[in-house]
Design a protein around this motif. Structure first.
Motif, short mmCIF file in Angstrom:
data_model
loop_
_atom_site.label_atom_id
_atom_site.label_comp_id
_atom_site.label_asym_id
_atom_site.label_seq_id
_atom_site.Cartn_x
_atom_site.Cartn_y
_atom_site.Cartn_z
N LEU A 26 28.66 27.45 47.01
CA LEU A 26 27.71 27.87 45.98
C LEU A 26 26.37 28.27 46.59
N LYS A 27 25.90 27.53 47.58
CA LYS A 27 24.64 27.89 48.26
C LYS A 27 24.75 29.28 48.88
N LYS A 28 25.89 29.58 49.46
CA LYS A 28 26.10 30.90 50.07
C LYS A 28 26.03 31.98 48.98
N ILE A 29 26.69 31.74 47.86
CA ILE A 29 26.67 32.71 46.76
C ILE A 29 25.26 32.87 46.21
N LEU A 30 24.55 31.78 46.06
CA LEU A 30 23.20 31.84 45.52
C LEU A 30 22.23 32.58 46.42
N SER A 31 22.59 32.73 47.69
CA SER A 31 21.72 33.46 48.62
C SER A 31 21.98 34.97 48.60
N TYR A 32 23.00 35.40 47.85
CA TYR A 32 23.32 36.84 47.81
C TYR A 32 22.16 37.64 47.23
N ASN A 33 22.07 38.88 47.68
CA ASN A 33 21.15 39.86 47.10
C ASN A 33 21.95 40.58 46.02
N PHE A 34 21.89 40.07 44.79
CA PHE A 34 22.70 40.61 43.70
C PHE A 34 22.20 41.98 43.26
N SER A 35 23.14 42.85 42.97
CA SER A 35 22.82 44.18 42.46
C SER A 35 22.03 44.05 41.16
N SER A 36 21.10 44.96 40.95
CA SER A 36 20.30 44.95 39.72
C SER A 36 21.14 45.33 38.50
N ASP A 37 22.35 45.82 38.71
CA ASP A 37 23.24 46.17 37.60
C ASP A 37 23.94 44.95 37.00
N ILE A 38 23.84 43.82 37.66
CA ILE A 38 24.49 42.60 37.20
C ILE A 38 23.64 41.92 36.14
N ASP A 39 24.27 41.59 35.00
CA ASP A 39 23.57 40.90 33.92
C ASP A 39 23.85 39.40 33.89
N LEU A 40 25.00 38.98 34.41
CA LEU A 40 25.35 37.57 34.39
C LEU A 40 26.46 37.28 35.39
N LEU A 41 26.62 36.00 35.70
CA LEU A 41 27.68 35.55 36.60
C LEU A 41 28.64 34.66 35.82
N ASP A 42 29.91 34.94 35.98
CA ASP A 42 30.97 34.13 35.38
C ASP A 42 31.72 33.41 36.49
N PHE A 43 31.67 32.10 36.49
CA PHE A 43 32.46 31.30 37.42
C PHE A 43 33.72 30.89 36.66
N SER A 44 34.83 31.53 36.98
CA SER A 44 36.07 31.33 36.23
C SER A 44 36.98 30.33 36.93
N VAL A 45 37.40 29.35 36.15
CA VAL A 45 38.31 28.32 36.64
C VAL A 45 39.74 28.73 36.29
N PHE A 46 40.58 28.79 37.31
CA PHE A 46 42.00 29.10 37.14
C PHE A 46 42.78 27.84 37.46
N ILE A 47 43.58 27.39 36.51
CA ILE A 47 44.34 26.15 36.69
C ILE A 47 45.82 26.47 36.82
N GLU A 48 46.44 25.89 37.83
CA GLU A 48 47.89 25.98 38.03
C GLU A 48 48.45 24.60 37.69
N MET A 58 34.01 33.66 41.29
CA MET A 58 32.80 34.15 40.65
C MET A 58 32.92 35.66 40.44
N PHE A 59 32.62 36.09 39.20
CA PHE A 59 32.63 37.51 38.85
C PHE A 59 31.22 37.91 38.44
N SER A 60 30.75 39.04 38.97
CA SER A 60 29.47 39.59 38.53
C SER A 60 29.76 40.55 37.38
N MET A 61 29.05 40.36 36.28
CA MET A 61 29.38 41.07 35.04
C MET A 61 28.17 41.78 34.45
N ASP A 62 28.45 42.80 33.64
CA ASP A 62 27.40 43.43 32.84
C ASP A 62 27.52 42.94 31.41
N LYS A 63 26.61 43.37 30.54
CA LYS A 63 26.59 42.91 29.15
C LYS A 63 27.75 43.45 28.31
N GLU A 64 28.49 44.41 28.84
CA GLU A 64 29.65 44.94 28.12
C GLU A 64 30.94 44.22 28.54
#
Length: 167
Positions: A26-48, A58-64
């Motif tokens: 998470l610290k590594k991700i938080l240090s990213y220089n995120f694109s200005s086109d990103i509106d939010l981050l979705d951390f998706s949990v996949f369960i098997e 983690m997915f970088s998402m826009d408002k659409e």
């Protein structure tokens, strides 16, 4: 025999073993220089559930509700998705006991167990998020369970209907 308390306690103990790795990632991700086109981050949990494993991406998402990809030339700008943690075993069960576990325990205690599992995973991720410094991130960030209808707002520790984050 199985009990709900023992099952959830075992889950918490197993995922806790991965906390340091999750915080580092998470610290590594938080240090990213995120694109200005990103509106939010979705951390998706996949369960098997048949292997008792979870992965988080983690997915970088826009408002659409579209994933944002960076198409520029800068190599320091991030957009897209990244594996946060993968194939974490959250429960140990002898394979020949899977049918007994499902038939005589899980199905009889569902949906309470499903809710308690999600709470354990959410509490764990949220604690690691805070430890990694996630609250300092300016981008709205959510924890979601794949194919679910709600999102957990990481800054204020509240569940919202998935549609609210897109408005």
């Amino acid at each position: 025999m199985y009990s709900v308390d023992n099952y959830i306690g075992s889950i918490k103990a197993n995922i806790e073993k991965q906390s340091d790795l999750l915080v580092v990632n998470l610290k590594k991700i938080l240090s990213y220089n995120f694109s200005s086109d990103i509106d939010l981050l979705d951390f998706s949990v996949f369960i098997e559930p048949t292997r008792f494993e979870l992965s988080i991406r983690m997915f970088s998402m826009d408002k659409e509700a579209n994933e944002v990809f960076y198409e520029g030339n800068g190599t320091t700008v991030f957009a897209g998705s990244v594996e946060v943690i993968s194939d974490v075993t959250y429960y140990q069960l002898n394979n020949n006991k899977l049918d007994d576990f499902i038939d005589n325990f899980y199905e009889k205690n569902y949906p309470a167990i499903d809710h308690l599992e999600q709470k354990a995973f959410t509490d764990w991720f949220s604690q690691c998020w805070k430890k990694a410094g996630g609250d300092a991130l300016d981008l709205p960030s959510y924890l979601v369970f794949h194919d679910d209808y709600k999102s957990f707002v990481l800054k204020n520790n509240q569940w919202i209907d998935d549609e609210e984050k897109w408005s």
